[in-house]
Scaffold this active site. Structure first.
Site, PDB file in Angstrom:
ATOM      1  N   ILE A 157       0.830  -1.199   0.000  1.00 34.16           N
ATOM      2  CA  ILE A 157       0.000   0.000   0.000  1.00 34.16           C
ATOM      3  C   ILE A 157       0.870   1.256   0.000  1.00 34.16           C
ATOM      4  O   ILE A 157       1.537   1.561   0.992  1.00 34.16           O
ATOM      5  CB  ILE A 157      -0.967   0.013   1.196  1.00 34.16           C
ATOM      6  CG1 ILE A 157      -1.800  -1.282   1.225  1.00 34.16           C
ATOM      7  CG2 ILE A 157      -1.854   1.247   1.136  1.00 34.16           C
ATOM      8  CD1 ILE A 157      -2.569  -1.565  -0.053  1.00 34.16           C
ATOM      9  N   GLY A 242      -5.590   5.530 -12.694  1.00 35.76           N
ATOM     10  CA  GLY A 242      -4.317   5.262 -12.036  1.00 35.76           C
ATOM     11  C   GLY A 242      -3.241   4.841 -13.016  1.00 35.76           C
ATOM     12  O   GLY A 242      -2.078   5.249 -12.899  1.00 35.76           O
ATOM     13  N   GLY A 339      28.481   5.029 -18.388  1.00 35.44           N
ATOM     14  CA  GLY A 339      29.575   4.117 -18.046  1.00 35.44           C
ATOM     15  C   GLY A 339      29.637   3.877 -16.552  1.00 35.44           C
ATOM     16  O   GLY A 339      28.615   3.726 -15.885  1.00 35.44           O
ATOM     17  N   GLY A 340      30.847   3.866 -16.004  1.00 35.93           N
ATOM     18  CA  GLY A 340      31.025   3.622 -14.574  1.00 35.93           C
ATOM     19  C   GLY A 340      30.330   4.653 -13.712  1.00 35.93           C
ATOM     20  O   GLY A 340      29.830   4.341 -12.624  1.00 35.93           O
ATOM     21  N   GLU A 363      -0.003  -1.161  -9.998  1.00 34.04           N
ATOM     22  CA  GLU A 363      -1.256  -0.756 -10.645  1.00 34.04           C
ATOM     23  C   GLU A 363      -1.508  -1.556 -11.919  1.00 34.04           C
ATOM     24  O   GLU A 363      -1.961  -1.018 -12.934  1.00 34.04           O
ATOM     25  CB  GLU A 363      -1.286   0.758 -10.875  1.00 34.04           C
ATOM     26  CG  GLU A 363      -1.342   1.522  -9.557  1.00 34.04           C
ATOM     27  CD  GLU A 363      -1.651   2.995  -9.694  1.00 34.04           C
ATOM     28  OE1 GLU A 363      -2.465   3.349 -10.571  1.00 34.04           O
ATOM     29  OE2 GLU A 363      -1.092   3.775  -8.909  1.00 34.04           O
ATOM     30  N   THR A 365       0.477  -5.184 -13.604  1.00 31.14           N
ATOM     31  CA  THR A 365       1.734  -5.503 -14.266  1.00 31.14           C
ATOM     32  C   THR A 365       1.599  -5.329 -15.780  1.00 31.14           C
ATOM     33  O   THR A 365       0.487  -5.222 -16.315  1.00 31.14           O
ATOM     34  CB  THR A 365       2.142  -6.961 -13.986  1.00 31.14           C
ATOM     35  OG1 THR A 365       1.136  -7.831 -14.552  1.00 31.14           O
ATOM     36  CG2 THR A 365       2.265  -7.227 -12.488  1.00 31.14           C
ATOM     37  N   SER A 366       2.736  -5.341 -16.456  1.00 28.36           N
ATOM     38  CA  SER A 366       2.689  -5.264 -17.919  1.00 28.36           C
ATOM     39  C   SER A 366       1.869  -6.410 -18.505  1.00 28.36           C
ATOM     40  O   SER A 366       1.154  -6.236 -19.498  1.00 28.36           O
ATOM     41  CB  SER A 366       4.116  -5.280 -18.484  1.00 28.36           C
ATOM     42  OG  SER A 366       4.795  -4.082 -18.171  1.00 28.36           O
TER      43      SER A 366
END
Length: 379
Positions: A157, A242, A339-340, A363, A365-366
């Protein structure tokens, strides 16, 4: 569709950008590292009307349109998506169902302080065994005279530990399946409500996430939103808005990461020239810029449909799916360009990458978005 923003939309966008770039950025790394809830920043958002952006002025909201809302969340999420989701939950998941399904008494008591930002809201749907499948609610709301007695546990939540007001989804008639679910608005401090420990998350760390437990919580029947059995419909319609908020958040994460990467590529030198002059980096940035425009068009199209009073559920699912997936890719590419330096907190992009992962999960999932979209395709 008119591709020019109105003065009001530009004002919302610029105001949110100024806040994020000048104020929220100052302590965002520390808040992420220490999982500090941004109380003062939430108050600033409230004072400027961002916590009740789409609520009618009659109920103390700002009364802005959905496009303004998307633009504002994008700008805030470029720097701090934890603030973006706090704002999104209060607007889309709490204020919206109360304004659209609540009685005038409920709006006076609960909506007005939420829209002003005097109070903060949370939406309680997910459970330990009912995340993606919202029909499998175990939390019950049993009728008892003029009250309902609520028992159960809600998981993951957002604003769970800081919210003053809860919108809770629970089963009153389990034998009726999804038609037996109700929605309730209530004070978070009612006797019998307890909050679990703060979840130690990978990303969105300054947004507080908790489990919330209900033990014989007595809620007056006047706190039910809508007619008996409307809870599942209310929850699903609420999630349509949402998802649009999360699409805007993912758009902000991607565009923020792109802006950091572009600036770095223009300044960092390797092999005698700025790295933006190397084709591999330039092509990465070109892909990022193109994909961000695709994301923006999907999000704004869904927002436009909502503002026109047209059906926007499928469009918001498409926007949420595409924006979340592309945000994960773009933030990862931004780390690669650095990069780093991209692997350390000072340069922001590693945090944006961690935050982007959650947009693929919460909200809906894909995978759930693909179910929603494929059902619409099948008619």
């Amino acid at each position: 569709m008119n591709f020019e923003y109105t003065e009001e939309q530009i004002m919302a966008q610029q105001s949110a950008r100024d806040l994020a770039q000048k104020e929220f950025i100052k302590d965002v790394i520390e808040r992420d590292a220490k999982a500090i809830f941004p109380k003062n920043h939430v108050q600033t958002l409230a004072e400027l009307g961002f916590m009740g952006m789409q609520v009618a002025p009659e109920w103390d909201g700002t009364g802005m349109d959905t496009i303004s809302y998307v633009l504002a969340i994008e700008e805030i999420s470029k720097i701090d998506s934890s603030l973006g989701v706090i704002m999104s939950v209060n607007n889309s998941l709490v204020c919206w169902p109360i304004e659209n399904y609540g009685t005038d008494e409920q709006k006076e008591k609960y909506l007005k302080p939420l829209a002003r930002g005097d109070k903060l809201g949370a939406f309680l749907l997910s459970e330990p065994e009912a995340g993606s499948d919202a029909t499998k609610q175990r939390t019950t709301a049993v009728e008892d005279g003029d009250h309902y007695i609520i028992n159960g546990t809600k998981n993951w939540i957002t604003n769970g530990g800081t919210a003053d007001t809860y919108v809770v989804i629970a089963h009153t008639h389990p034998e009726q399946g999804h038609r037996g679910i109700n929605a309730f608005v209530m004070d978070s401090k009612l006797e019998g409500i307890s909050v679990g420990p703060h979840e130690d998350k990978m990303g969105m760390r300054s947004s507080d996430t908790h489990s919330v437990m209900f033990t014989d919580v007595k809620v007056p029947k006047e706190n039910r939103l809508g007619d008996d059995g409307m809870g599942f419909k209310i929850a699903m319609k609420t999630l349509e808005g949402g998802r649009l908020g999360i699409a805007a958040q993912a758009l902000g994460l991607a565009s923020g990461a792109y802006e950091f990467a572009l600036k770095y590529a223009q300044e960092r030198k390797a092999f005698g020239t700025e790295i933006i002059n190397h084709q591999d980096v330039a092509f990465k940035l070109a892909d990022m810029a193109t994909e961000i425009e695709q994301m923006r068009l999907l999000a704004l199209h869904a927002a436009w449909l909502k503002d026109q009073g047209k059906s926007y559920g499928t469009a918001s699912a498409m926007a949420k799916l595409a924006c979340a997936e592309k945000a994960m890719k773009i933030t990862t590419d931004a780390v690669q360009i650095h990069g780093g330096y991209g692997y350390v907190k000072e340069y922001h992009v590693e945090r944006l990458m961690r935050d982007a992962k959650l947009t693929q999960i919460y909200e809906g999932t894909s995978e759930i978005q693909k179910i929603v979209i494929s059902r619409a395709i099948r008619g």
